[in-house]
Design a protein around this motif. Structure first.
Motif, PDB file in Angstrom:
ATOM      1  N   ILE A 114       0.809  -1.221   0.000  1.00 56.20           N
ATOM      2  CA  ILE A 114       0.000   0.000   0.000  1.00 56.20           C
ATOM      3  C   ILE A 114       0.844   1.274   0.000  1.00 56.20           C
ATOM      4  O   ILE A 114       0.508   2.239  -0.673  1.00 56.20           O
ATOM      5  CB  ILE A 114      -0.965  -0.013   1.200  1.00 56.20           C
ATOM      6  CG1 ILE A 114      -1.937  -1.175   1.033  1.00 56.20           C
ATOM      7  CG2 ILE A 114      -1.716   1.307   1.322  1.00 56.20           C
ATOM      8  CD1 ILE A 114      -2.765  -1.467   2.248  1.00 56.20           C
ATOM      9  N   GLY A 115       1.949   1.302   0.702  1.00 53.99           N
ATOM     10  CA  GLY A 115       2.756   2.522   0.817  1.00 53.99           C
ATOM     11  C   GLY A 115       3.695   2.788  -0.348  1.00 53.99           C
ATOM     12  O   GLY A 115       4.463   3.744  -0.324  1.00 53.99           O
ATOM     13  N   ALA A 116       3.656   1.966  -1.378  1.00 52.36           N
ATOM     14  CA  ALA A 116       4.570   2.135  -2.517  1.00 52.36           C
ATOM     15  C   ALA A 116       4.245   3.435  -3.257  1.00 52.36           C
ATOM     16  O   ALA A 116       3.111   3.876  -3.318  1.00 52.36           O
ATOM     17  CB  ALA A 116       4.444   0.946  -3.453  1.00 52.36           C
ATOM     18  N   PHE A 117       5.310   4.025  -3.835  1.00 51.93           N
ATOM     19  CA  PHE A 117       5.133   5.248  -4.620  1.00 51.93           C
ATOM     20  C   PHE A 117       6.192   5.330  -5.707  1.00 51.93           C
ATOM     21  O   PHE A 117       7.232   4.691  -5.625  1.00 51.93           O
ATOM     22  CB  PHE A 117       5.166   6.502  -3.733  1.00 51.93           C
ATOM     23  CG  PHE A 117       6.475   6.710  -3.006  1.00 51.93           C
ATOM     24  CD1 PHE A 117       7.464   7.510  -3.574  1.00 51.93           C
ATOM     25  CD2 PHE A 117       6.705   6.115  -1.772  1.00 51.93           C
ATOM     26  CE1 PHE A 117       8.662   7.707  -2.914  1.00 51.93           C
ATOM     27  CE2 PHE A 117       7.902   6.313  -1.119  1.00 51.93           C
ATOM     28  CZ  PHE A 117       8.893   7.107  -1.686  1.00 51.93           C
ATOM     29  N   VAL A 118       5.923   6.128  -6.731  1.00 58.45           N
ATOM     30  CA  VAL A 118       6.841   6.299  -7.865  1.00 58.45           C
ATOM     31  C   VAL A 118       7.787   7.438  -7.559  1.00 58.45           C
ATOM     32  O   VAL A 118       7.384   8.491  -7.055  1.00 58.45           O
ATOM     33  CB  VAL A 118       6.060   6.589  -9.170  1.00 58.45           C
ATOM     34  CG1 VAL A 118       7.009   6.905 -10.313  1.00 58.45           C
ATOM     35  CG2 VAL A 118       5.176   5.409  -9.531  1.00 58.45           C
ATOM     36  N   LEU A 119       9.064   7.236  -7.930  1.00 58.69           N
ATOM     37  CA  LEU A 119      10.023   8.330  -7.841  1.00 58.69           C
ATOM     38  C   LEU A 119      10.845   8.387  -9.117  1.00 58.69           C
ATOM     39  O   LEU A 119      10.984   7.398  -9.832  1.00 58.69           O
ATOM     40  CB  LEU A 119      10.915   8.204  -6.604  1.00 58.69           C
ATOM     41  CG  LEU A 119      11.711   6.931  -6.362  1.00 58.69           C
ATOM     42  CD1 LEU A 119      13.062   7.029  -7.030  1.00 58.69           C
ATOM     43  CD2 LEU A 119      11.897   6.745  -4.888  1.00 58.69           C
ATOM     44  N   GLU A 120      11.368   9.563  -9.400  1.00 63.35           N
ATOM     45  CA  GLU A 120      12.170   9.801 -10.613  1.00 63.35           C
ATOM     46  C   GLU A 120      13.642   9.685 -10.230  1.00 63.35           C
ATOM     47  O   GLU A 120      14.054  10.166  -9.184  1.00 63.35           O
ATOM     48  CB  GLU A 120      11.857  11.204 -11.112  1.00 63.35           C
ATOM     49  CG  GLU A 120      12.469  11.530 -12.453  1.00 63.35           C
ATOM     50  CD  GLU A 120      12.036  12.902 -12.940  1.00 63.35           C
ATOM     51  OE1 GLU A 120      12.937  13.726 -13.178  1.00 63.35           O
ATOM     52  OE2 GLU A 120      10.832  13.151 -13.063  1.00 63.35           O
ATOM     53  N   ASP A 121      14.416   9.059 -11.109  1.00 63.76           N
ATOM     54  CA  ASP A 121      15.843   8.874 -10.836  1.00 63.76           C
ATOM     55  C   ASP A 121      16.647   9.155 -12.100  1.00 63.76           C
ATOM     56  O   ASP A 121      16.152   8.943 -13.208  1.00 63.76           O
ATOM     57  CB  ASP A 121      16.095   7.439 -10.361  1.00 63.76           C
ATOM     58  CG  ASP A 121      17.454   7.234  -9.723  1.00 63.76           C
ATOM     59  OD1 ASP A 121      18.115   8.236  -9.387  1.00 63.76           O
ATOM     60  OD2 ASP A 121      17.858   6.071  -9.560  1.00 63.76           O
ATOM     61  N   LYS A 122      17.851   9.649 -11.954  1.00 66.91           N
ATOM     62  CA  LYS A 122      18.752   9.905 -13.078  1.00 66.91           C
ATOM     63  C   LYS A 122      19.822   8.823 -13.093  1.00 66.91           C
ATOM     64  O   LYS A 122      20.397   8.493 -12.088  1.00 66.91           O
ATOM     65  CB  LYS A 122      19.450  11.270 -12.944  1.00 66.91           C
ATOM     66  CG  LYS A 122      18.513  12.440 -12.847  1.00 66.91           C
ATOM     67  CD  LYS A 122      17.998  12.816 -14.187  1.00 66.91           C
ATOM     68  CE  LYS A 122      17.174  14.079 -14.060  1.00 66.91           C
ATOM     69  NZ  LYS A 122      16.301  14.312 -15.134  1.00 66.91           N
ATOM     70  N   ILE A 123      20.036   8.277 -14.296  1.00 64.91           N
ATOM     71  CA  ILE A 123      21.114   7.286 -14.428  1.00 64.91           C
ATOM     72  C   ILE A 123      22.056   7.717 -15.520  1.00 64.91           C
ATOM     73  O   ILE A 123      21.740   8.528 -16.350  1.00 64.91           O
ATOM     74  CB  ILE A 123      20.589   5.862 -14.701  1.00 64.91           C
ATOM     75  CG1 ILE A 123      19.748   5.827 -15.974  1.00 64.91           C
ATOM     76  CG2 ILE A 123      19.830   5.349 -13.528  1.00 64.91           C
ATOM     77  CD1 ILE A 123      19.419   4.439 -16.440  1.00 64.91           C
TER      78      ILE A 123
END
Length: 123
Positions: A114-123
């Motif tokens: 339930i607590g999952a969320f999307v985040l943006e990352d730079k590679i």
């Protein structure tokens, strides 16, 4: 005759300065073009891409690994990894290419985490 010689000298000086200015301008333009090409090559070889990840957990190491194993048994089709960013451990899923792709996976994953969320990352 003295006047003609003076005109010739002035004219030749003017022509010399004009050709020098054009030559200088051309070499400067060549340098600029070279720098632009170098920058393009650098950008091609040193890309930073944006990817999207789903974060399941953030906290202590033991719990991060427990969340990883639980996730892997529930969703074996996704890549899950543990990341340490002092002082916390993070359990993250995937390298999704688009936000839409990550959001679609999040809708499925949130049914169990339930607590999952999307985040943006730079590679």
């Amino acid at each position: 005759m003295h006047l003609d010689l003076r005109k010739i000298l002035i004219l030749s000086l003017f022509i010399s300065l004009t050709s020098y200015t054009q030559l200088y301008s051309q070499t400067e333009q060549d340098k600029i073009s070279s720098l632009v090409n170098q920058k393009r090559d650098f950008n091609k070889n040193n890309k930073t891409s944006t990817v999207y990840k789903i974060q399941l957990f953030n906290g202590v190491e033991k719990d991060a690994y427990a969340k990883k194993y639980k996730f892997q048994s529930t969703f074996p089709e996704y890549k899950v990894q543990i990341i340490y960013v002092a002082p916390e451990w993070k359990t993250q899923v995937g390298d999704f290419n688009t936000r839409l792709e990550a959001d679609r996976a999040l809708n499925i994953i949130q049914q169990k985490f339930i607590g999952a969320f999307v985040l943006e990352d730079k590679i």
